[in-house]
Design a protein around this motif. Sequence first.
Motif, PDB file in Angstrom:
ATOM      1  N   VAL A  18       0.659  -1.205   0.031  1.00  0.00           N
ATOM      2  CA  VAL A  18      -0.022   0.031  -0.018  1.00  0.00           C
ATOM      3  C   VAL A  18       0.889   1.323   0.035  1.00  0.00           C
ATOM      4  CG1 VAL A  18      -1.866  -1.097   1.118  1.00  0.00           C
ATOM      5  CG2 VAL A  18      -0.275   0.155   2.577  1.00  0.00           C
ATOM      6  N   ALA A  19       1.943   1.041   0.446  1.00  0.00           N
ATOM      7  CA  ALA A  19       3.166   2.200   0.355  1.00  0.00           C
ATOM      8  C   ALA A  19       4.435   1.978   0.554  1.00  0.00           C
ATOM      9  CB  ALA A  19       2.572   3.368   1.639  1.00  0.00           C
ATOM     10  N   ILE A  20       5.424   2.723   0.164  1.00  0.00           N
ATOM     11  CA  ILE A  20       6.742   2.593   0.427  1.00  0.00           C
ATOM     12  C   ILE A  20       7.045   4.024   1.038  1.00  0.00           C
ATOM     13  CG2 ILE A  20       9.013   2.056  -0.646  1.00  0.00           C
ATOM     14  CD1 ILE A  20       7.535   0.422  -2.622  1.00  0.00           C
ATOM     15  N   ASP A  21       7.333   4.085   2.407  1.00  0.00           N
ATOM     16  CA  ASP A  21       7.711   5.174   2.799  1.00  0.00           C
ATOM     17  C   ASP A  21       8.973   5.374   3.500  1.00  0.00           C
ATOM     18  OD1 ASP A  21       4.943   6.084   2.425  1.00  0.00           O
ATOM     19  OD2 ASP A  21       4.379   5.030   4.010  1.00  0.00           O
ATOM     20  N   VAL A  22       9.245   6.551   3.689  1.00  0.00           N
ATOM     21  CA  VAL A  22      10.617   7.053   4.583  1.00  0.00           C
ATOM     22  C   VAL A  22      10.118   7.095   5.973  1.00  0.00           C
ATOM     23  CG1 VAL A  22      12.595   8.316   4.809  1.00  0.00           C
ATOM     24  CG2 VAL A  22      11.553   7.624   2.425  1.00  0.00           C
ATOM     25  N   SER A  23      10.781   6.638   6.828  1.00  0.00           N
ATOM     26  CA  SER A  23      10.504   6.896   8.126  1.00  0.00           C
ATOM     27  C   SER A  23      10.854   8.095   8.869  1.00  0.00           C
ATOM     28  CB  SER A  23      11.530   5.897   9.315  1.00  0.00           C
ATOM     29  OG  SER A  23      11.162   6.385  10.604  1.00  0.00           O
ATOM     30  N   PRO A  24      10.074   8.859   9.313  1.00  0.00           N
ATOM     31  CA  PRO A  24      10.374  10.593   9.587  1.00  0.00           C
ATOM     32  C   PRO A  24      11.703  10.355  10.702  1.00  0.00           C
ATOM     33  CG  PRO A  24       8.394   9.676  10.483  1.00  0.00           C
ATOM     34  CD  PRO A  24       8.673   8.643   9.723  1.00  0.00           C
ATOM     35  N   LYS A  25      11.787   9.314  11.617  1.00  0.00           N
ATOM     36  CA  LYS A  25      12.768   9.527  12.531  1.00  0.00           C
ATOM     37  C   LYS A  25      14.168   9.001  11.919  1.00  0.00           C
ATOM     38  CE  LYS A  25       9.770   7.650  16.100  1.00  0.00           C
ATOM     39  NZ  LYS A  25       9.901   6.363  17.076  1.00  0.00           N
ATOM     40  N   ALA A  26      14.252   8.716  10.545  1.00  0.00           N
ATOM     41  CA  ALA A  26      15.448   8.418   9.663  1.00  0.00           C
ATOM     42  C   ALA A  26      16.260   9.893   9.574  1.00  0.00           C
ATOM     43  CB  ALA A  26      15.211   7.712   8.370  1.00  0.00           C
ATOM     44  N   VAL A  27      17.434   9.863   9.930  1.00  0.00           N
ATOM     45  CA  VAL A  27      18.412  10.927   9.765  1.00  0.00           C
ATOM     46  C   VAL A  27      19.368  10.706   8.628  1.00  0.00           C
ATOM     47  CG1 VAL A  27      20.377  12.195  10.741  1.00  0.00           C
ATOM     48  CG2 VAL A  27      18.733  11.287  12.370  1.00  0.00           C
ATOM     49  N   PRO A  28      18.961  11.616   7.277  1.00  0.00           N
ATOM     50  CA  PRO A  28      19.707  11.179   6.182  1.00  0.00           C
ATOM     51  C   PRO A  28      21.029  11.348   6.145  1.00  0.00           C
ATOM     52  CG  PRO A  28      17.954  12.783   5.982  1.00  0.00           C
ATOM     53  CD  PRO A  28      18.345  12.695   7.444  1.00  0.00           C
TER      54      PRO A  28
END
Length: 225
Positions: A18-28
């Motif tokens: 249903v979705a491929i998301d990036v975690s908002p907690k991820a630090v680039p």
Amino acid sequence: MVEHIAQDVPHEFRDGIVAIDVSPKAVPDPVRGGVFTLGECIPLEWSGNGANLQSRIVLYHGSFAAVARSHAGASEWRQEAWDTLSHELRHHLEWRANVDALEAYDWAAEQNFARGEGQAFDAVFYRSGERLAEGVYKVDDDVLMEREGGRGRGDGLKITWHGRSYRVPVPPGAQPPLFLSLEGLLTPPAGDVIVVVPRRPRLLDLWRPRRRVTSQVVAAEPIDA
């Protein structure tokens, strides 16, 4: 980069995602901000035989050390991101094919939580968990070992953990089913190690109320120090 690599996934492999998301907690990463080396596939809902399982993939920025030590070319970084996404897609496909086992494990996890909270639980829930060996199961971080034992065995029960032998005392007069959480292991796992003494089923159990489960913390005694 997430949208770019997701476009390369064949439609039949994305069925049910249903979705491929990036975690908002991820630090680039300061250099390769669009590359993700960690991720997870989260099953959401299904019915029937699991053919319609819906999942969500979440990507995280992970460790880039191994890739950085090899090559710094764009193709290597792209391959690392693709490997992460395809790994989680495989999880989704495996779960769709084995949804019955997934449901059983979820039930086992709920029962194990109830056990930890001192609530009523099914005494054989752990058999729906991950089977590590004959009579040894894992549910979440807890390892449960089945051992035969009679009422109040004076010599206790013997187990082996990480190559070492231990004696597990059985509370005097205690009757199965018993769940004995161990303290004193030299190499404890992330969760608990629990010795389970099951009660042998009898025909009269069909008419009698379910026997109360006894849970207790005991100290494991090393016997090969």
